[in-house]
Enzyme design. Structure first.
Site, PDB file in Angstrom:
ATOM      1  CG  HIS A  64      -1.917  -1.111   1.219  1.00 15.13           C
ATOM      2  ND1 HIS A  64      -2.888  -1.260   0.252  1.00 15.13           N
ATOM      3  CD2 HIS A  64      -2.081  -2.162   2.063  1.00 15.13           C
ATOM      4  CE1 HIS A  64      -3.611  -2.337   0.503  1.00 15.13           C
ATOM      5  NE2 HIS A  64      -3.140  -2.901   1.598  1.00 15.13           N
TER       6      HIS A  64
ATOM      7  CD  GLU B  86      -4.263  -9.466   3.839  1.00 13.53           C
ATOM      8  OE1 GLU B  86      -4.386  -8.287   4.165  1.00 13.53           O
ATOM      9  OE2 GLU B  86      -3.596  -9.865   2.865  1.00 13.53           O
TER      10      GLU B  86
ATOM     11  NE  ARG C 285       1.113  -4.832   3.864  1.00 11.82           N
ATOM     12  CZ  ARG C 285      -0.069  -4.535   4.432  1.00 11.82           C
ATOM     13  NH1 ARG C 285      -0.887  -5.504   4.846  1.00 11.82           N
ATOM     14  NH2 ARG C 285      -0.421  -3.270   4.615  1.00 11.82           N
TER      15      ARG C 285
ATOM     16  CG  ASP D 116      18.838 -10.621  -4.907  1.00 11.98           C
ATOM     17  OD1 ASP D 116      19.114 -11.546  -4.120  1.00 11.98           O
ATOM     18  OD2 ASP D 116      18.714 -10.793  -6.138  1.00 11.98           O
TER      19      ASP D 116
ATOM     20  CG  ASP E  85      -7.311  -6.432   3.001  1.00 13.77           C
ATOM     21  OD1 ASP E  85      -8.054  -5.776   2.254  1.00 13.77           O
ATOM     22  OD2 ASP E  85      -6.095  -6.207   3.079  1.00 13.77           O
TER      23      ASP E  85
END
Length: 263
Positions: free
Chosen positions: A51, A153, A76, A87, A179
Protein backbone atom coordinates in the site's frame (compact mmCIF):
# COMPACT_ATOMS: atom_id res chain seq x y z
CA UNK A 1 38.33 -4.85 11.40
CA UNK A 2 34.79 -6.19 11.96
CA UNK A 3 32.26 -5.54 9.22
CA UNK A 4 28.51 -5.72 9.85
CA UNK A 5 26.79 -8.04 7.39
CA UNK A 6 23.99 -6.36 5.40
CA UNK A 7 21.35 -8.92 6.46
CA UNK A 8 19.89 -8.78 9.95
CA UNK A 9 19.15 -12.45 10.76
CA UNK A 10 17.63 -12.06 14.24
CA UNK A 11 13.97 -12.43 13.30
CA UNK A 12 13.56 -16.25 13.06
CA UNK A 13 14.94 -16.71 16.58
CA UNK A 14 12.77 -13.86 17.88
CA UNK A 15 9.66 -15.42 16.36
CA UNK A 16 10.48 -18.74 18.02
CA UNK A 17 11.42 -17.16 21.33
CA UNK A 18 8.08 -16.87 23.09
CA UNK A 19 8.27 -13.16 23.93
CA UNK A 20 5.91 -10.53 22.47
CA UNK A 21 7.36 -8.53 19.58
CA UNK A 22 6.19 -5.01 18.79
CA UNK A 23 6.57 -3.50 15.36
CA UNK A 24 5.05 -0.97 13.02
CA UNK A 25 3.81 -0.77 9.45
CA UNK A 26 5.18 2.16 7.48
CA UNK A 27 3.76 2.97 4.07
CA UNK A 28 5.75 6.21 3.96
CA UNK A 29 8.68 6.11 1.51
CA UNK A 30 11.14 7.48 4.05
CA UNK A 31 14.38 6.11 5.53
CA UNK A 32 14.05 8.74 8.27
CA UNK A 33 10.76 7.20 9.42
CA UNK A 34 12.47 3.80 9.66
CA UNK A 35 15.15 5.30 11.87
CA UNK A 36 12.54 7.04 14.02
CA UNK A 37 10.74 3.73 14.53
CA UNK A 38 14.01 2.17 15.64
CA UNK A 39 14.85 4.98 18.03
CA UNK A 40 11.32 4.78 19.47
CA UNK A 41 12.07 1.20 20.50
CA UNK A 42 10.15 -0.98 18.04
CA UNK A 43 11.70 -4.38 17.39
CA UNK A 44 10.71 -4.55 13.72
CA UNK A 45 9.39 -2.33 10.96
CA UNK A 46 7.19 -3.57 8.12
CA UNK A 47 8.07 -1.56 5.02
CA UNK A 48 4.71 -1.59 3.27
CA UNK A 49 5.20 -2.09 -0.45
CA UNK A 50 1.64 -3.32 -0.89
CA UNK A 51 0.00 0.00 0.00
CA UNK A 52 3.00 2.34 0.20
CA UNK A 53 4.63 4.52 -2.43
CA UNK A 54 8.27 3.43 -2.11
CA UNK A 55 10.02 2.33 -5.29
CA UNK A 56 12.80 -0.25 -5.21
CA UNK A 57 15.57 2.31 -4.79
CA UNK A 58 13.82 3.92 -1.82
CA UNK A 59 13.07 0.52 -0.34
CA UNK A 60 16.78 -0.32 -0.41
CA UNK A 61 17.57 2.96 1.35
CA UNK A 62 14.96 2.11 3.99
CA UNK A 63 16.62 -1.27 4.49
CA UNK A 64 19.96 0.48 4.94
CA UNK A 65 18.39 2.77 7.54
CA UNK A 66 16.98 -0.23 9.38
CA UNK A 67 20.34 -1.99 9.52
CA UNK A 68 22.13 1.16 10.65
CA UNK A 69 19.62 1.93 13.40
CA UNK A 70 19.14 -1.63 14.63
CA UNK A 71 15.51 -2.37 13.77
CA UNK A 72 14.62 -5.63 12.00
CA UNK A 73 13.22 -4.89 8.51
CA UNK A 74 10.30 -6.85 7.09
CA UNK A 75 8.96 -5.93 3.65
CA UNK A 76 5.31 -6.47 2.81
CA UNK A 77 5.34 -7.16 -0.90
CA UNK A 78 3.75 -9.18 -3.68
CA UNK A 79 5.14 -12.59 -4.62
CA UNK A 80 6.70 -11.33 -7.85
CA UNK A 81 8.78 -8.77 -5.93
CA UNK A 82 10.32 -11.27 -3.50
CA UNK A 83 13.60 -11.84 -5.43
CA UNK A 84 14.47 -8.15 -5.64
CA UNK A 85 13.44 -7.35 -2.08
CA UNK A 86 15.54 -10.20 -0.71
CA UNK A 87 18.55 -9.21 -2.82
CA UNK A 88 18.26 -5.76 -1.21
CA UNK A 89 18.67 -7.36 2.22
CA UNK A 90 15.21 -7.72 3.77
CA UNK A 91 15.07 -9.91 6.88
CA UNK A 92 11.63 -11.23 5.93
CA UNK A 93 8.90 -10.85 3.38
CA UNK A 94 5.27 -10.57 4.47
CA UNK A 95 3.03 -11.58 1.58
CA UNK A 96 -0.68 -10.66 1.43
CA UNK A 97 -3.69 -12.83 0.61
CA UNK A 98 -2.28 -16.32 1.21
CA UNK A 99 -5.14 -18.81 1.26
CA UNK A 100 -3.65 -22.32 1.07
CA UNK A 101 -0.68 -24.36 2.23
CA UNK A 102 0.31 -24.87 -1.41
CA UNK A 103 0.58 -21.11 -1.83
CA UNK A 104 2.71 -20.93 1.29
CA UNK A 105 5.00 -23.70 0.04
CA UNK A 106 5.44 -21.86 -3.25
CA UNK A 107 6.36 -18.67 -1.41
CA UNK A 108 8.88 -20.49 0.80
CA UNK A 109 10.50 -21.86 -2.35
CA UNK A 110 10.82 -18.30 -3.68
CA UNK A 111 12.52 -17.21 -0.43
CA UNK A 112 15.01 -20.07 -0.10
CA UNK A 113 17.97 -20.95 -2.27
CA UNK A 114 18.34 -24.46 -3.74
CA UNK A 115 18.21 -27.19 -2.68
CA UNK A 116 15.65 -25.95 -0.17
CA UNK A 117 13.93 -23.70 -2.70
CA UNK A 118 14.30 -22.07 -6.09
CA UNK A 119 15.47 -18.53 -5.34
CA UNK A 120 17.74 -17.27 -8.10
CA UNK A 121 21.39 -16.96 -7.12
CA UNK A 122 23.20 -13.66 -7.51
CA UNK A 123 25.86 -12.17 -5.23
CA UNK A 124 26.16 -8.72 -6.75
CA UNK A 125 23.40 -7.06 -4.71
CA UNK A 126 23.32 -5.49 -1.27
CA UNK A 127 22.28 -8.67 0.57
CA UNK A 128 25.60 -10.29 -0.36
CA UNK A 129 27.62 -7.14 0.22
CA UNK A 130 27.92 -6.47 -3.53
CA UNK A 131 30.07 -9.57 -3.85
CA UNK A 132 31.93 -9.21 -0.55
CA UNK A 133 30.01 -12.15 1.01
CA UNK A 134 29.28 -14.53 -1.89
CA UNK A 135 28.84 -18.25 -2.26
CA UNK A 136 27.90 -20.91 0.26
CA UNK A 137 28.14 -18.59 3.26
CA UNK A 138 25.59 -16.17 1.84
CA UNK A 139 23.27 -19.00 0.84
CA UNK A 140 23.39 -20.56 4.30
CA UNK A 141 22.89 -17.23 6.06
CA UNK A 142 19.91 -16.41 3.84
CA UNK A 143 18.26 -19.82 4.11
CA UNK A 144 18.59 -19.86 7.89
CA UNK A 145 18.15 -16.19 8.74
CA UNK A 146 15.54 -14.86 6.28
CA UNK A 147 11.92 -15.87 6.66
CA UNK A 148 8.45 -15.77 5.14
CA UNK A 149 5.37 -14.40 6.92
CA UNK A 150 2.16 -15.23 5.03
CA UNK A 151 -0.86 -13.01 5.58
CA UNK A 152 -4.33 -14.47 6.11
CA UNK A 153 -7.00 -12.04 4.91
CA UNK A 154 -9.90 -14.15 3.60
CA UNK A 155 -12.29 -16.78 4.96
CA UNK A 156 -10.46 -19.45 2.95
CA UNK A 157 -7.20 -18.41 4.55
CA UNK A 158 -8.82 -18.61 7.99
CA UNK A 159 -10.10 -22.12 7.25
CA UNK A 160 -6.58 -23.20 6.21
CA UNK A 161 -4.65 -21.25 8.86
CA UNK A 162 -3.26 -24.29 10.65
CA UNK A 163 -2.08 -25.91 7.42
CA UNK A 164 -0.49 -22.67 6.22
CA UNK A 165 1.34 -22.25 9.52
CA UNK A 166 2.57 -25.84 9.48
CA UNK A 167 4.52 -25.34 6.23
CA UNK A 168 8.26 -25.69 6.79
CA UNK A 169 9.89 -22.30 6.32
CA UNK A 170 6.94 -20.33 7.70
CA UNK A 171 7.90 -18.86 11.09
CA UNK A 172 4.87 -16.60 11.61
CA UNK A 173 1.46 -15.97 10.10
CA UNK A 174 -0.13 -12.51 10.21
CA UNK A 175 -3.89 -12.03 10.22
CA UNK A 176 -4.97 -8.91 8.30
CA UNK A 177 -8.19 -7.94 10.10
CA UNK A 178 -9.30 -5.11 7.85
CA UNK A 179 -9.17 -7.08 4.60
CA UNK A 180 -10.69 -10.07 6.36
CA UNK A 181 -13.61 -7.94 7.53
CA UNK A 182 -14.17 -6.68 3.98
CA UNK A 183 -13.93 -10.21 2.57
CA UNK A 184 -16.56 -11.35 5.08
CA UNK A 185 -18.96 -8.55 4.11
CA UNK A 186 -18.48 -6.35 7.19
CA UNK A 187 -16.72 -3.40 5.59
CA UNK A 188 -13.93 -2.21 7.84
CA UNK A 189 -15.62 -3.42 11.04
CA UNK A 190 -13.12 -6.01 12.18
CA UNK A 191 -14.65 -5.97 15.66
CA UNK A 192 -17.89 -7.46 14.30
CA UNK A 193 -18.59 -10.75 16.12
CA UNK A 194 -18.22 -12.94 13.03
CA UNK A 195 -14.92 -11.32 12.08
CA UNK A 196 -13.65 -11.42 15.66
CA UNK A 197 -14.47 -15.13 15.75
CA UNK A 198 -12.60 -15.74 12.50
CA UNK A 199 -9.57 -13.84 13.81
CA UNK A 200 -9.58 -15.89 17.01
CA UNK A 201 -9.84 -19.13 15.02
CA UNK A 202 -6.90 -18.19 12.80
CA UNK A 203 -4.65 -17.06 15.65
CA UNK A 204 -5.39 -20.18 17.69
CA UNK A 205 -4.73 -22.40 14.65
CA UNK A 206 -1.36 -20.77 13.98
CA UNK A 207 -0.41 -21.06 17.64
CA UNK A 208 -1.53 -24.69 17.63
CA UNK A 209 0.78 -25.39 14.71
CA UNK A 210 3.71 -24.17 16.81
CA UNK A 211 4.24 -20.95 14.87
CA UNK A 212 4.03 -17.29 15.86
CA UNK A 213 0.64 -15.63 15.26
CA UNK A 214 0.63 -11.96 14.26
CA UNK A 215 -2.05 -9.27 14.16
CA UNK A 216 -2.51 -5.51 14.16
CA UNK A 217 -2.68 -4.23 17.73
CA UNK A 218 -3.49 -0.54 18.09
CA UNK A 219 -3.00 -0.41 21.85
CA UNK A 220 -2.47 -2.42 25.05
CA UNK A 221 -6.06 -3.68 25.10
CA UNK A 222 -5.72 -5.15 21.61
CA UNK A 223 -2.42 -6.76 22.57
CA UNK A 224 -3.82 -8.33 25.72
CA UNK A 225 -6.92 -9.55 23.88
CA UNK A 226 -5.07 -11.20 21.01
CA UNK A 227 -2.31 -12.54 23.25
CA UNK A 228 -5.03 -14.67 24.83
CA UNK A 229 -5.26 -16.52 21.51
CA UNK A 230 -1.48 -16.94 21.23
CA UNK A 231 -0.53 -13.82 19.26
CA UNK A 232 2.97 -12.45 19.86
CA UNK A 233 3.88 -10.53 16.68
CA UNK A 234 2.05 -7.22 17.07
CA UNK A 235 2.11 -4.31 14.63
CA UNK A 236 0.67 -0.84 14.79
CA UNK A 237 0.54 1.68 11.92
CA UNK A 238 2.89 4.64 11.54
CA UNK A 239 0.57 6.92 9.61
CA UNK A 240 -2.22 6.46 12.16
CA UNK A 241 0.09 7.34 15.04
CA UNK A 242 1.47 10.37 13.22
CA UNK A 243 -1.97 11.65 12.21
CA UNK A 244 -3.31 11.23 15.76
CA UNK A 245 -0.32 13.12 17.18
CA UNK A 246 -0.69 15.90 14.61
CA UNK A 247 -4.44 16.19 15.27
CA UNK A 248 -3.86 16.43 19.00
CA UNK A 249 -1.16 19.06 18.56
CA UNK A 250 -3.39 21.04 16.19
CA UNK A 251 -6.04 21.17 18.95
CA UNK A 252 -3.64 22.38 21.61
CA UNK A 253 -3.02 18.95 23.05
CA UNK A 254 -6.66 18.00 23.44
CA UNK A 255 -8.21 14.76 22.22
CA UNK A 256 -10.84 15.67 19.64
CA UNK A 257 -12.98 13.75 17.13
CA UNK A 258 -11.79 13.59 13.51
CA UNK A 259 -12.70 16.59 11.34
CA UNK A 260 -15.83 16.53 9.21
CA UNK A 261 -14.89 15.80 5.61
CA UNK A 262 -16.33 17.69 2.65
CA UNK A 263 -16.59 15.95 -0.70
Amino acid sequence: MTIQHPIDTRLPALLRGGEPLRGIFSALPSPAIVEMCAYAGFTFVIIDNEHGAADFETTEHMLRAARASGIVPVVRCFAEDIPRVLDMGASAVQVPMVETADQARDLVARVRYPVLGRRGSAFSGRAAGYGAFPGAGHIQRSNEGVTLIPMIETPQGVANAGEIAAVDGVEAVFVGPNDLAHAMGHGNDWKAPAVAGAIEHALRAVHGAGKCPGIIALGPKDEAHYAGFGARYFATVATSLITQAFRQAAQGGRDTPPPVLRY
